[in-house]
Scaffold this motif. Sequence first.
Motif, short mmCIF file in Angstrom:
data_model
loop_
_atom_site.label_atom_id
_atom_site.label_comp_id
_atom_site.label_asym_id
_atom_site.label_seq_id
_atom_site.Cartn_x
_atom_site.Cartn_y
_atom_site.Cartn_z
N UNK A 81 0.82 -1.20 0.00
CA UNK A 81 0.00 0.00 0.00
C UNK A 81 0.86 1.26 0.00
N UNK A 82 1.98 1.22 0.72
CA UNK A 82 2.89 2.36 0.73
C UNK A 82 3.46 2.62 -0.66
N UNK A 83 3.88 1.56 -1.33
CA UNK A 83 4.46 1.72 -2.67
C UNK A 83 3.43 2.28 -3.65
N UNK A 84 2.26 1.68 -3.69
CA UNK A 84 1.23 2.11 -4.63
C UNK A 84 0.80 3.55 -4.33
N UNK A 246 -6.49 11.85 -6.92
CA UNK A 246 -5.84 11.27 -5.76
C UNK A 246 -6.87 10.85 -4.71
N UNK A 247 -7.97 11.60 -4.59
CA UNK A 247 -9.03 11.20 -3.67
C UNK A 247 -9.63 9.87 -4.10
N UNK A 334 -6.83 -1.34 -8.40
CA UNK A 334 -7.88 -0.34 -8.47
C UNK A 334 -7.36 1.06 -8.15
N UNK A 335 -6.43 1.16 -7.20
CA UNK A 335 -5.84 2.46 -6.89
C UNK A 335 -5.20 3.06 -8.14
N UNK A 336 -4.41 2.27 -8.84
CA UNK A 336 -3.71 2.76 -10.02
C UNK A 336 -4.68 3.08 -11.16
N UNK A 341 -7.80 6.83 -14.71
CA UNK A 341 -9.02 7.23 -15.41
C UNK A 341 -9.42 8.66 -15.07
N UNK A 342 -9.30 9.05 -13.82
CA UNK A 342 -9.65 10.42 -13.45
C UNK A 342 -8.66 11.43 -14.05
#
Length: 550
Positions: A81-84, A246-247, A334-336, A341-342
Amino acid sequence: MIALVPLMVLVPLASAAITLALPGRRRIQQGITLTALILTVLIAGTLMWLVDIHDVLVMEVGGWAAPFGIALVVDRVSALMLVVSAVVLLGVFVFSIGQGLADGDDETPVSIYYPTYLVLGAGVFNAFVAGDLFNLYVGFEILLVSSYVLITLGGTGQRIRAGITYVVVSLVSSVLFLVTIALIYGATGTVNMAQLTLRIAELPSEVQLLLNLSLLIAFGIKAAVFPLSFWLPDSYPTAPAPVTAVFAGLLTKVGVYAIIRSQTQLFPQSSVDKILLVVAGLTLIVGILGAVSQLDVKRLLSFTLISHIGFMIFGIGMANAAGFAATIYYIAHHIIVQTTLFLAVGLIEREGGTTSLAELGGLMRRSPVIAVLFFIPMLNLGGIPPFSGFIGKVGLFTAGAELATPGAYWLMGVGALVSLLTLYALARAWVLAFWRPRRSAVAKVVPPTTEAMVLRVREEAMIEKLQDAPDAGPLQERKDIPRLMIAATTGMVCVSIALTVFAGPLYAYATRAGDSMANPGKLVSIVLGDTPGQLGGGSGVTEPGGDGHE
């Protein structure tokens, strides 16, 4: 090496203090922020490599051993999670630099934006390394206070209204979380998560259920699970494009991470697994139904964000190592992809002057690069092979088939349907924005009797059935798109592709992380100092022995 753990929080906080002391010096602030974010990526990558060797890193702040002192804990899950998160923060920041160069400070006032952005990153990192509930609460509050500022940047009425909703909902969640922490401390005498694993198991089952549900509601609001997700579609899309990205990518995933911790470490023998599966199914369905009815691309993506949180809750609700592994991989994916997309939508808004599909059109000819930058993550989020979205969903469905319960089979069917509807909603948006000609062009060059006009009438009928953003503004003038914004979005697309190219080793890493989460006893013994031979301790000195780590 153990000293790297607190640096994930201290580097952005110290950099925020420096940038705040240099108001008006834009280039210097940009350089400091960029350097800090690059350092966090490097530190996070090093921590991920270390924990894959040593299982867990424990930093005892001030040399006070757990459970009496504050413990910062990094295992495989938190390291990933830290890396992503660090990669996303860096990519979005580069995008925002490009936007600032083109627009000035109207959207992101420099003296506020840079330090606040760094504080947001510090809060996210602190939440991921927290070894006790109160420090997790502090991490949430750091990122939430900074997000209050970022979501209202520019001071428009629309953003202020969205910010008020966001603030009220977040405060309710925070108060509930704080009250639950007090209840847990009153019942167990500690807030250290490793020690809570032992002490909560000794409580009556009714008390465990009450505490578990209280935490789930608090974290569920932050993660935007149904029915606690009503605030998200009207909050995120109103912020500037970098802030929205980022949100959408990070903040809800911090809530999901907290749910993973509570269910695997605090309540490993939980009796709410069936509830989680029901919540997962409803989140999947309600979110995607909202998405397919949207005319505004930002709101469409906000609803898909809610929907795909259901996939993560599905993996947690299965409560087995395979489910945890698939969830961990899917969160990283999903984070990436959602962030990418945003960012692509931010480019669409500049090129087309709006995010409303009723006004967009003809962007394929005008900007084929943006079309590709939206198309690739669109396929990824929809779960098209061989992208990481497909791999993550196959992992979840495989874990569900191994569980072999009616609830798991039902969710597998719902998940497959949601994937198809996600692809449908995004593909429709892509066709309307990029493939079809713009309305004004059709009116000028296409005779009313042609087949093209018949198709146009059908498009208009479909658009009338869709819901536009409540505060949709008039069509804006087209803005220039700096190369730096294109480069940042392209970089994030490449990172999303890397999740597919390196899916084998990454999923193997997630599998090792899932195995550890399914057996929290080893983590508990390491944090509490019962297992020799692991990296840990306030001095950073490693004891020889154990598995041969020296």
